[in-house]
Scaffold this motif. Structure first.
Motif, PDB file in Angstrom:
ATOM      1  N   THR A 102       5.565 141.336  -2.641  1.00 37.45           N
ATOM      2  CA  THR A 102       5.556 142.400  -1.460  1.00 37.45           C
ATOM      3  C   THR A 102       6.459 141.769  -0.278  1.00 37.45           C
ATOM      4  N   ILE A 103       6.956 140.591  -0.193  1.00 40.45           N
ATOM      5  CA  ILE A 103       7.598 140.057   0.893  1.00 40.45           C
ATOM      6  C   ILE A 103       9.267 140.343   0.532  1.00 40.45           C
ATOM      7  N   GLN A 104       9.722 140.708   1.759  1.00 40.06           N
ATOM      8  CA  GLN A 104      11.105 140.876   2.069  1.00 40.06           C
ATOM      9  C   GLN A 104      11.730 139.650   2.403  1.00 40.06           C
ATOM     10  N   VAL A 105      12.744 139.123   1.244  1.00 42.80           N
ATOM     11  CA  VAL A 105      13.192 137.794   1.878  1.00 42.80           C
ATOM     12  C   VAL A 105      14.786 137.961   1.774  1.00 42.80           C
ATOM     13  N   ILE A 106      15.313 137.309   3.053  1.00 40.96           N
ATOM     14  CA  ILE A 106      16.822 137.272   3.158  1.00 40.96           C
ATOM     15  C   ILE A 106      17.090 135.692   2.949  1.00 40.96           C
ATOM     16  N   GLU A 107      17.894 135.681   1.866  1.00 42.15           N
ATOM     17  CA  GLU A 107      18.371 134.239   1.611  1.00 42.15           C
ATOM     18  C   GLU A 107      19.843 133.686   2.335  1.00 42.15           C
ATOM     19  N   SER A 108      19.583 132.815   3.215  1.00 39.73           N
ATOM     20  CA  SER A 108      21.034 132.623   3.884  1.00 39.73           C
ATOM     21  C   SER A 108      21.650 131.605   3.046  1.00 39.73           C
ATOM     22  N   LYS A 109      22.912 131.521   2.809  1.00 41.83           N
ATOM     23  CA  LYS A 109      23.731 130.476   2.237  1.00 41.83           C
ATOM     24  C   LYS A 109      24.061 129.283   2.826  1.00 41.83           C
ATOM     25  N   ILE A 110      23.545 129.246   4.244  1.00 39.93           N
ATOM     26  CA  ILE A 110      23.817 128.272   5.075  1.00 39.93           C
ATOM     27  C   ILE A 110      22.599 128.109   5.993  1.00 39.93           C
ATOM     28  N   ASN A 111      22.398 127.014   6.769  1.00 39.11           N
ATOM     29  CA  ASN A 111      21.127 126.878   7.617  1.00 39.11           C
ATOM     30  C   ASN A 111      21.552 127.383   9.057  1.00 39.11           C
ATOM     31  N   LEU A 112      21.090 128.582   9.112  1.00 39.28           N
ATOM     32  CA  LEU A 112      21.515 129.258  10.662  1.00 39.28           C
ATOM     33  C   LEU A 112      20.634 128.685  11.830  1.00 39.28           C
ATOM     34  N   GLY A 113      19.653 127.723  11.533  1.00 42.21           N
ATOM     35  CA  GLY A 113      19.068 127.398  12.544  1.00 42.21           C
ATOM     36  C   GLY A 113      17.612 128.699  12.908  1.00 42.21           C
ATOM     37  N   PHE A 114      16.899 128.414  13.986  1.00 41.78           N
ATOM     38  CA  PHE A 114      15.741 129.057  14.253  1.00 41.78           C
ATOM     39  C   PHE A 114      15.994 130.336  14.799  1.00 41.78           C
ATOM     40  N   GLY A 115      16.858 130.430  15.764  1.00 45.23           N
ATOM     41  CA  GLY A 115      17.123 131.681  16.598  1.00 45.23           C
ATOM     42  C   GLY A 115      17.928 132.812  15.866  1.00 45.23           C
ATOM     43  N   LYS A 116      19.004 132.149  14.984  1.00 48.34           N
ATOM     44  CA  LYS A 116      19.955 133.089  14.396  1.00 48.34           C
ATOM     45  C   LYS A 116      19.167 133.527  13.368  1.00 48.34           C
ATOM     46  N   ALA A 117      18.363 132.975  12.462  1.00 49.29           N
ATOM     47  CA  ALA A 117      17.414 133.396  11.428  1.00 49.29           C
ATOM     48  C   ALA A 117      16.697 134.753  11.844  1.00 49.29           C
ATOM     49  N   ASN A 118      15.751 134.177  12.849  1.00 50.22           N
ATOM     50  CA  ASN A 118      15.029 135.152  13.300  1.00 50.22           C
ATOM     51  C   ASN A 118      15.531 136.416  13.545  1.00 50.22           C
ATOM     52  N   ASN A 119      16.737 136.445  14.353  1.00 55.85           N
ATOM     53  CA  ASN A 119      17.510 137.822  14.740  1.00 55.85           C
ATOM     54  C   ASN A 119      17.725 138.584  13.247  1.00 55.85           C
ATOM     55  N   LEU A 120      17.975 137.789  12.419  1.00 53.03           N
ATOM     56  CA  LEU A 120      18.417 138.575  11.059  1.00 53.03           C
ATOM     57  C   LEU A 120      17.211 139.601  10.767  1.00 53.03           C
ATOM     58  N   ALA A 121      16.129 138.806  10.738  1.00 56.34           N
ATOM     59  CA  ALA A 121      14.730 139.595  10.226  1.00 56.34           C
ATOM     60  C   ALA A 121      14.190 140.545  11.237  1.00 56.34           C
ATOM     61  N   VAL A 122      14.560 140.176  12.682  1.00 59.19           N
ATOM     62  CA  VAL A 122      13.891 141.140  13.580  1.00 59.19           C
ATOM     63  C   VAL A 122      14.971 142.527  13.568  1.00 59.19           C
ATOM     64  N   LYS A 123      16.077 142.094  13.287  1.00 55.50           N
ATOM     65  CA  LYS A 123      17.143 143.477  13.109  1.00 55.50           C
ATOM     66  C   LYS A 123      16.742 144.444  11.838  1.00 55.50           C
ATOM     67  N   ARG A 124      16.368 143.543  10.799  1.00 55.88           N
ATOM     68  CA  ARG A 124      16.129 144.494   9.709  1.00 55.88           C
ATOM     69  C   ARG A 124      14.674 145.251   9.824  1.00 55.88           C
TER      70      ARG A 124
END
Length: 296
Positions: free
Chosen positions: A54-76
């Protein structure tokens, strides 16, 4: 819709913790959707997450760090219609009523942009040592909430209204400093930040000190001061310059004279190097005052 909750976790080589973290969230007494952003893990993290269908997963090909990765999920999550966002570290776990108690307090007190639970250590008995330092200095304001200027982003409940007004994490911070910057902006835009006494997480971490990490965090403290819109620019510059001297002094017991001197030199070079781009600092401050950066 107020209880439409998106839980957002950023993972990176979190195989050690992620099973317990996800199990605890799915045992919560409220309806929610988990979003995971994986920062290119090289261990078994993705395989473990894959067992939770049931989990929605976003796989990044690079290490975006904390903030940028959270931004992706918040937008989605925003695009999917979610209105409440619980940002949680991979090395934590929650209790049955943790999230619902936070949501209840935010619904009762919509002036809060961020609400945090109490942070306990991995033993579930003692407060996390870093969390305890600033928590004990706060006073209870109302309804079991202690107001604070800052709480680290290991477990944040953030309202949609807050993200829409303040914006997302500033991408200038790779890892460290993004939560303090966000807190500064939250306060500027007249939201409050609180710690809720009847909500609890366990943060299973061991804080390890290293020279490189302390320098990086110190540089980000200086940067945060320079772009802190709660103070006039000149005052921010002076406060940052004081930190160039104060931070090496703070770490002197740890690193003694030779390394502390190098510490000072690194911060001095960073401070003046950053000031060279004063126009960029001013632009960042202007964007932060306007708000909504990264959301629209």
């Amino acid at each position: 819709m107020k209880n439409n909750i998106a839980v957002i976790i950023v993972t990176f080589n979190g195989e050690k913790w992620i099973q317990k973290c996800l199990d605890s969230i799915l045992n919560a007494d409220c309806k929610l959707q988990i979003f995971v952003v994986d920062n290119a893990s090289t261990d078994g993290t993705i395989k473990l997450i894959g067992d939770f269908t049931t989990i929605q997963v976003i796989e990044s090909k690079i290490n975006l760090g904390f903030g940028k990765a959270n931004n992706l999920a918040v937008k989605r999550a925003m695009e999917a219609g979610f209105e409440t966002f619980f940002l949680l570290n991979q090395d934590t776990w929650v209790f049955e009523h943790t999230i619902s108690n936070l949501v209840q307090k935010m619904n009762e007190n919509p002036n809060y942009g961020i609400l945090s639970p109490l942070h306990y250590s991995g033993n579930g008995i003692d407060l996390d040592s870093n969390f305890e330092k600033y928590y004990n200095n706060q006073a209870t304001i109302n309804s079991n909430i202690k107001n604070t200027d800052f709480v680290n982003a290991a477990a944040w409940l953030v309202s949609k209204k807050c993200f829409e007004k303040v914006g997302l994490f500033d991408p200038v911070f790779s890892h460290y400093g993004e939560d303090r910057n966000f807190c500064n902006r939250v306060l500027y835009h007249n939201f409050e930040i609180g710690i809720v006494d009847n909500a609890k997480i366990c943060h299973d971490r061991i804080v390890k000190r290293s020279f490189e990490k302390d320098i990086l965090q110190s540089k980000y403290l200086i940067l945060n001061n320079l772009i802190d819109i709660n103070h006039p620019l000149l005052s921010s510059i002076l406060n940052s310059f004081k930190q160039v001297f104060g931070l090496p002094k703070f770490f002197f017991k740890e690193y003694k004279f030779k390394k502390s001197s190098l510490f000072f030199y690194e911060l001095l070079i960073y401070f003046f190097g950053t000031l060279v781009n004063l126009s960029q600092i001013m632009a960042t401050r202007k964007t932060s005052k306007r708000g909504t950066n990264g959301v629209e």
